[in-house]
Design a protein around this motif. Sequence first.
Motif, PDB file in Angstrom:
ATOM      1  N   THR A 121       0.815  -1.213   0.000  1.00 45.92           N
ATOM      2  CA  THR A 121       0.000   0.000   0.000  1.00 45.92           C
ATOM      3  C   THR A 121       0.852   1.267   0.000  1.00 45.92           C
ATOM      4  OG1 THR A 121      -0.223  -0.205   2.396  1.00 45.92           O
ATOM      5  CG2 THR A 121      -2.037  -1.063   1.038  1.00 45.92           C
TER       6      THR A 121
ATOM      7  N   PRO B 129      -2.166   2.365  -4.810  1.00 45.85           N
ATOM      8  CA  PRO B 129      -3.381   2.752  -4.080  1.00 45.85           C
ATOM      9  C   PRO B 129      -3.982   1.580  -3.308  1.00 45.85           C
ATOM     10  CG  PRO B 129      -3.449   3.580  -6.334  1.00 45.85           C
ATOM     11  CD  PRO B 129      -2.260   2.666  -6.237  1.00 45.85           C
TER      12      PRO B 129
ATOM     13  N   ASP C  19      -6.982   0.767  -2.819  1.00 49.42           N
ATOM     14  CA  ASP C  19      -8.202   0.161  -3.359  1.00 49.42           C
ATOM     15  C   ASP C  19      -7.924  -0.944  -4.379  1.00 49.42           C
ATOM     16  OD1 ASP C  19      -7.257   1.874  -5.334  1.00 49.42           O
ATOM     17  OD2 ASP C  19      -9.246   2.557  -5.933  1.00 49.42           O
ATOM     18  N   GLN C  20      -6.651  -1.184  -4.703  1.00 52.36           N
ATOM     19  CA  GLN C  20      -6.299  -2.266  -5.622  1.00 52.36           C
ATOM     20  C   GLN C  20      -6.160  -3.569  -4.843  1.00 52.36           C
ATOM     21  OE1 GLN C  20      -2.776  -1.083  -7.777  1.00 52.36           O
ATOM     22  NE2 GLN C  20      -3.826   0.606  -8.776  1.00 52.36           N
TER      23      GLN C  20
END
Length: 138
Positions: free
Chosen positions: A23, A27, A29-30
């Motif tokens: 992270t 990002p 959110d991946q």
Amino acid sequence: MKKYARVVAGKVDNIFETANPITDEFPADQVWVDVSALPKIDYSWNAVNTDGVWTFTDSDMWGQPSMLAIQMRNERMTRFDKVNFTLASSALVQKVELGLATPAEEAALLAYKQFFIAMSQVNKQPGYPLSVIWPEVP
């Protein structure tokens, strides 16, 4: 160093190695999965999450790497081979380390170091691996 696979639509679309938390690199959110313990993984492999346990299988039943994986490896190796040959044959690193390099040679070594950094970040490009802008070889 840990090895991660990014999963998009049930397929591995990126592979990245880092000593940092993933992270920190991409990002949050991946979907990234730690695949360090796997002996082999490649682009386009199927990725399935069953109750929090990820499994990866080769998308080609004959175990052949995808054309995309072959193209990416070939392009990467061509560039690294050229740069490594030049560095080894010119003794540029050794000249700089021993204080024997000219200012032009010191600048050249800096350009090679920047090239290696840029190559290590190719898979952070938007659209990777389908769209890649490869760093120019100095």
